[in-house]
Design a protein around this motif. Structure first.
Motif, PDB file in Angstrom:
ATOM      1  N   TYR A 182       0.815  -1.212   0.000  1.00 12.34           N
ATOM      2  CA  TYR A 182       0.000   0.000   0.000  1.00 12.34           C
ATOM      3  C   TYR A 182       0.854   1.269   0.000  1.00 12.34           C
ATOM      4  N   LEU A 225      -7.944  -4.169   1.779  1.00 17.99           N
ATOM      5  CA  LEU A 225      -6.902  -4.405   2.782  1.00 17.99           C
ATOM      6  C   LEU A 225      -7.124  -5.745   3.477  1.00 17.99           C
ATOM      7  N   GLY A 254      -5.902   1.592   2.845  1.00 16.08           N
ATOM      8  CA  GLY A 254      -4.975   0.519   3.183  1.00 16.08           C
ATOM      9  C   GLY A 254      -3.673   1.030   3.764  1.00 16.08           C
ATOM     10  N   SER A 268      -2.563   0.076   7.600  1.00 18.59           N
ATOM     11  CA  SER A 268      -1.369  -0.775   7.701  1.00 18.59           C
ATOM     12  C   SER A 268      -0.205  -0.029   8.350  1.00 18.59           C
TER      13      SER A 268
END
Length: 296
Positions: free
Chosen positions: A53, A93, A201, A205
């Motif tokens: 990402y 995601l 995402g 993350s």
């Protein structure tokens, strides 16, 4: 996600173009997943998800800078539902996380075969979620496809190999992501859809990756960058496919990933599929071709 509101139609569906975009997306997904499987042998899947990402946003951000601010503002203003776009991003995601965890433990083709239930789920879920109509014949084709998935997976001791459950989570999340793309992103600019999916995402993350981080070897840096680049381009192909044609038409063409995954798994990792994998694949691909060519 449970909305049954009819999606506003484009001027005209372009099924052949949608199929071409989906075929390209399938090949790029396989290249991406091959690189991911390689990296997850040495790094945490969470770290690889973050790289996917972060690279996505770097590639896309650079391109948007080239376009200039007036054009970027026009693209971002095309979004009809910002919460819907973030829902798309979170679903993607989740699918990526399930997939990357599975790739570390399972052969590439085994993950793919289980994930082939995703286009079947799209066809079924498109009925209540997108108000798309599926005939009895198409329903039978979906059932045949599921039989093919069961045959291809073969007997699995779930207690001894719980990782085999991970691709099923991937399949469900990816099916919902495809439908969300059709529902929320069809009339948005593809670059806006790509940006907000990647942003969701990247943000999530980035919050968790510090707990899983390990130093990246210099020789692995290009592969991490490739993961991000392929992630951005493959998602753009998927978005364009969903914009050009109904989800229930183009999604079955992801079945051709079985070819790319077989070649990649053998050449890169030495994986040799079992006979039942190919037998199941015949049913899966046959069902996909029927769904793609049968008039709705």
């Amino acid at each position: 996600m449970a909305s049954t509101t009819t999606v506003p139609a484009l001027k005209a569906d372009r099924p052949l173009l949608g199929i071409a975009f989906m075929l390209a997306a399938g090949l790029l997904f396989t290249l991406l997943d091959t690189a991911v499987k390689w990296l997850t042998q040495s790094y945490s899947p969470v770290q690889v998800v973050w790289a996917r990402y972060a690279g996505h946003m770097l590639v896309l951000g650079g391109y948007l800078l080239i376009l200039g601010w007036p054009r970027c503002r026009e693209i971002m203003a095309s979004v009809e539902s910002l919460p819907g776009q973030f829902v798309r991003g979170l679903l993607l995601l989740a699918a990526s996380t399930f997939a990357f965890l599975a790739f570390r433990e399972l052969p590439l083709l085994q993950v793919y075969v289980i994930n082939f239930s995703s286009p079947l789920l799209v066809t079924l879920l498109a009925i209540p979620l997108l108000s798309e109509r599926v005939t009895a014949a198409r329903g039978i084709a979906v059932a045949v496809g599921f039989v093919g998935v069961v045959i291809a997976v073969g007997p699995v001791d779930w207690r001894a190999q719980p990782a085999a459950l991970l691709p099923f989570g991937m399949a469900l999340c990816f099916a919902l992501y495809q439908l969300a793309t059709r529902r929320f992103g069809r009339n948005d600019h593809p670059l806006a859809s790509l940006f907000y999916a990647g942003l969701a995402g990247a943000l999530v993350s980035s919050l968790v990756v510090p707990f899983f981080w390990s130093p990246v070897a210099l020789g692995d840096t290009p592969l991490f960058l490739l993961v991000g680049t392929l992630g951005a381009i493959s998602q753009l192909g998927l978005i364009m496919a969903m914009r050009c044609a109904p989800a229930s038409l183009v999604s079955p063409f992801l079945y051709l990933q079985i070819v790319w995954a077989t070649v990649s798994g053998y050449l890169v990792f030495g994986d040799v599929p079992l006979l039942e994998t190919y037998l199941g694949a015949v049913l899966i691909i046959g069902a996909g071709i029927f769904l793609a060519t049968r008039k709705r």
